[in-house]
Write a protein that holds these residues in place. Structure first.
Motif, PDB file in Angstrom:
ATOM      1  N   ALA A 270       0.837  -1.209   0.000  1.00 37.66           N
ATOM      2  CA  ALA A 270       0.000   0.000   0.000  1.00 37.66           C
ATOM      3  C   ALA A 270       0.868   1.253   0.000  1.00 37.66           C
ATOM      4  O   ALA A 270       0.567   2.234  -0.701  1.00 37.66           O
ATOM      5  CB  ALA A 270      -0.932  -0.010   1.213  1.00 37.66           C
ATOM      6  N   TYR A 271       1.950   1.222   0.760  1.00 38.44           N
ATOM      7  CA  TYR A 271       2.861   2.370   0.797  1.00 38.44           C
ATOM      8  C   TYR A 271       3.501   2.587  -0.573  1.00 38.44           C
ATOM      9  O   TYR A 271       3.568   3.724  -1.082  1.00 38.44           O
ATOM     10  CB  TYR A 271       3.939   2.140   1.852  1.00 38.44           C
ATOM     11  N   ALA A 272       3.983   1.493  -1.185  1.00 38.04           N
ATOM     12  CA  ALA A 272       4.621   1.611  -2.493  1.00 38.04           C
ATOM     13  C   ALA A 272       3.637   2.130  -3.542  1.00 38.04           C
ATOM     14  O   ALA A 272       3.987   2.993  -4.373  1.00 38.04           O
ATOM     15  CB  ALA A 272       5.180   0.253  -2.920  1.00 38.04           C
ATOM     16  N   LEU A 273       2.411   1.633  -3.507  1.00 34.52           N
ATOM     17  CA  LEU A 273       1.412   2.069  -4.475  1.00 34.52           C
ATOM     18  C   LEU A 273       1.057   3.541  -4.239  1.00 34.52           C
ATOM     19  O   LEU A 273       0.897   4.303  -5.206  1.00 34.52           O
ATOM     20  CB  LEU A 273       0.167   1.193  -4.357  1.00 34.52           C
ATOM     21  N   ARG A 291      -9.287   3.732   0.353  1.00 32.94           N
ATOM     22  CA  ARG A 291      -9.402   2.514  -0.455  1.00 32.94           C
ATOM     23  C   ARG A 291      -8.101   1.717  -0.428  1.00 32.94           C
ATOM     24  O   ARG A 291      -8.119   0.495  -0.343  1.00 32.94           O
ATOM     25  CB  ARG A 291      -9.754   2.901  -1.894  1.00 32.94           C
ATOM     26  N   LEU A 292      -6.991   2.396  -0.461  1.00 33.65           N
ATOM     27  CA  LEU A 292      -5.692   1.716  -0.383  1.00 33.65           C
ATOM     28  C   LEU A 292      -5.525   1.026   0.965  1.00 33.65           C
ATOM     29  O   LEU A 292      -5.035  -0.102   1.050  1.00 33.65           O
ATOM     30  CB  LEU A 292      -4.554   2.716  -0.603  1.00 33.65           C
ATOM     31  N   GLN A 293      -5.949   1.706   2.012  1.00 38.20           N
ATOM     32  CA  GLN A 293      -5.793   1.151   3.351  1.00 38.20           C
ATOM     33  C   GLN A 293      -6.645  -0.095   3.552  1.00 38.20           C
ATOM     34  O   GLN A 293      -6.239  -1.026   4.260  1.00 38.20           O
ATOM     35  CB  GLN A 293      -6.166   2.207   4.391  1.00 38.20           C
ATOM     36  N   ALA A 294      -7.809  -0.139   2.932  1.00 41.24           N
ATOM     37  CA  ALA A 294      -8.734  -1.266   3.135  1.00 41.24           C
ATOM     38  C   ALA A 294      -8.526  -2.396   2.144  1.00 41.24           C
ATOM     39  O   ALA A 294      -9.152  -3.447   2.262  1.00 41.24           O
ATOM     40  CB  ALA A 294     -10.175  -0.763   3.032  1.00 41.24           C
ATOM     41  N   ASP A 298      -4.254  -8.954  -3.022  1.00 40.99           N
ATOM     42  CA  ASP A 298      -4.546  -9.200  -4.441  1.00 40.99           C
ATOM     43  C   ASP A 298      -4.929  -7.906  -5.145  1.00 40.99           C
ATOM     44  O   ASP A 298      -4.492  -7.643  -6.271  1.00 40.99           O
ATOM     45  CB  ASP A 298      -5.670 -10.230  -4.587  1.00 40.99           C
ATOM     46  N   GLU A 299      -5.749  -7.085  -4.480  1.00 44.31           N
ATOM     47  CA  GLU A 299      -6.146  -5.807  -5.082  1.00 44.31           C
ATOM     48  C   GLU A 299      -4.951  -4.884  -5.229  1.00 44.31           C
ATOM     49  O   GLU A 299      -4.760  -4.234  -6.271  1.00 44.31           O
ATOM     50  CB  GLU A 299      -7.218  -5.145  -4.213  1.00 44.31           C
ATOM     51  N   LEU A 300      -4.110  -4.799  -4.198  1.00 44.74           N
ATOM     52  CA  LEU A 300      -2.945  -3.926  -4.254  1.00 44.74           C
ATOM     53  C   LEU A 300      -1.998  -4.332  -5.377  1.00 44.74           C
ATOM     54  O   LEU A 300      -1.467  -3.485  -6.100  1.00 44.74           O
ATOM     55  CB  LEU A 300      -2.210  -3.956  -2.907  1.00 44.74           C
ATOM     56  N   GLU A 301      -1.798  -5.654  -5.532  1.00 43.16           N
ATOM     57  CA  GLU A 301      -0.914  -6.121  -6.600  1.00 43.16           C
ATOM     58  C   GLU A 301      -1.489  -5.806  -7.976  1.00 43.16           C
ATOM     59  O   GLU A 301      -0.758  -5.412  -8.899  1.00 43.16           O
ATOM     60  CB  GLU A 301      -0.664  -7.621  -6.451  1.00 43.16           C
ATOM     61  N   LEU A 302      -2.795  -5.959  -8.126  1.00 45.69           N
ATOM     62  CA  LEU A 302      -3.443  -5.637  -9.390  1.00 45.69           C
ATOM     63  C   LEU A 302      -3.280  -4.150  -9.709  1.00 45.69           C
ATOM     64  O   LEU A 302      -2.935  -3.766 -10.822  1.00 45.69           O
ATOM     65  CB  LEU A 302      -4.923  -6.021  -9.325  1.00 45.69           C
ATOM     66  N   TRP A 303      -3.525  -3.297  -8.707  1.00 45.12           N
ATOM     67  CA  TRP A 303      -3.432  -1.852  -8.922  1.00 45.12           C
ATOM     68  C   TRP A 303      -1.995  -1.411  -9.187  1.00 45.12           C
ATOM     69  O   TRP A 303      -1.756  -0.488  -9.965  1.00 45.12           O
ATOM     70  CB  TRP A 303      -4.009  -1.113  -7.719  1.00 45.12           C
TER      71      TRP A 303
END
Length: 319
Positions: A270-273, A291-294, A298-303
């Motif tokens: 989340a920090y990197a994104l 949204r990033l925090q929650a 899988d979602e973070l990697e996709l984004w």
């Protein structure tokens, strides 16, 4: 403050350990058609690859298994199983979407099966489809409602299938949410049942873990339960409690470590994104930060993948 009731892990553990018994208890017609002698294979990674973008509602279990049939064809088919913990308007549509995505991937028949573990009595999805310009497309799937077993608890107590006990534990967890003394009595009755079944030690340990995870008790009542178990084992000459207690501690330690590692990984991604999005698109709104925090890993990697090439924030978070 006591921990909330936990259904996710026990359901997952029970289904993975006793999959044939799970199918036999909830879907006996399907059980009779499967050649269990040829085994079964879980395909969790493959399932995640197919359905990673559909997160609708609380699921206790979301499994894909490959099984063989007893129809003489020697073919393997796929079983997509969901144990759904909350009523969701989109649930039937999700079953429909998963079914055709899995068929598209494997070009083999896919059986979709649902266990509805929610508390909404009149929520009973079992089909989804559409008809337009003479074309019809529909999925009908077997769906079992756990609340329906509430009026048959006497039969559950006498049924030797382990999922009769799991179903009882699930129902009793729900009905005793506001009365821990009643939960203690119900849990103690189920624990005694474990020792009366004549099951081997490993099955007793496995199912005790399921009961203990589901039916959380305050610390004082938990100690009383362990005392009762020790007395019971002395009487029955069964020394399971040490193994059960050790397994219980080890599983919680492992699960805690895994959750800690996953949380640390999620925070790092989340920090990197966040840094990448700020660099590419400028300051982020409060909604985006929330949204990033929650988000899941899988979602973070996709984004993260999308953020490298997207022309806008909308492109990163597109459905």
């Amino acid at each position: 403050m006591d921990a909330p009731d936990d259904y996710d892990s026990p359901w997952k553990e029970a289904v993975e350990s006793y999959f044939p018994e799970f199918i036999e208890f909830y879907f006996p017609d399907a059980h009779r058609q499967i050649d269990w002698a040829r085994g079964h294979v879980f395909l969790d990674q493959e399932l995640r690859a197919v359905v990673q973008d559909a997160e609708l509602g609380k699921r206790f279990v979301d499994k894909l298994a490959k099984v063989a049939l007893r129809d003489g064809s020697e073919r393997w088919v796929y079983v997509h199983l969901e144990v759904q913990g909350s009523a969701q308007a989109e649930f039937a549509e999700r079953m429909f979407v998963y079914n055709y995505r899995l068929y598209d991937r494997y070009r083999q028949p896919v059986a979709s099966l649902a266990v509805l573990a929610d508390t909404t009595a009149n929520w009973r999805p079992n089909h989804f489809g559409f008809a337009v310009l003479g074309c019809e497309h529909e999925l009908r799937f077997p769906a079992v409602k756990l609340l329906d077993y509430a009026t048959h608890q006497d039969q559950l107590y006498t049924n030797p299938n382990p999922f009769a006990l799991v179903t009882l534990a699930h129902l009793l967890t729900q009905t005793t949410r506001q009365d821990m003394n009643a939960r203690f009595a119900a849990k103690w009755k189920l624990v005694q049942l474990l020792y009366q079944r004549g099951w081997d030690k490993q099955r007793v340990i496995d199912l005790f873990s399921v009961l203990d995870w589901m039916m959380r008790l305050p610390e004082q009542l938990k100690r009383s339960l362990w005392h009762n178990i020790e007395v019971l084992e002395e009487q029955e000459k069964m020394r399971y409690v040490t193994s059960v207690e050790q397994l219980y501690s080890e599983k919680w330690m492992q699960q805690g470590m895994q959750r800690g590692l996953m949380q640390g990984r999620a925070e790092g991604e989340a920090y990197a994104l966040r840094r990448l999005l700020q660099k590419r698109f400028g300051p982020l709104s409060e909604d985006v930060l929330a949204r990033l925090q929650a988000a899941s890993i899988d979602e973070l990697e996709l984004w993260l993948d999308r953020a490298l090439d997207a022309d806008s924030l909308a492109g990163v978070f597109a459905q």
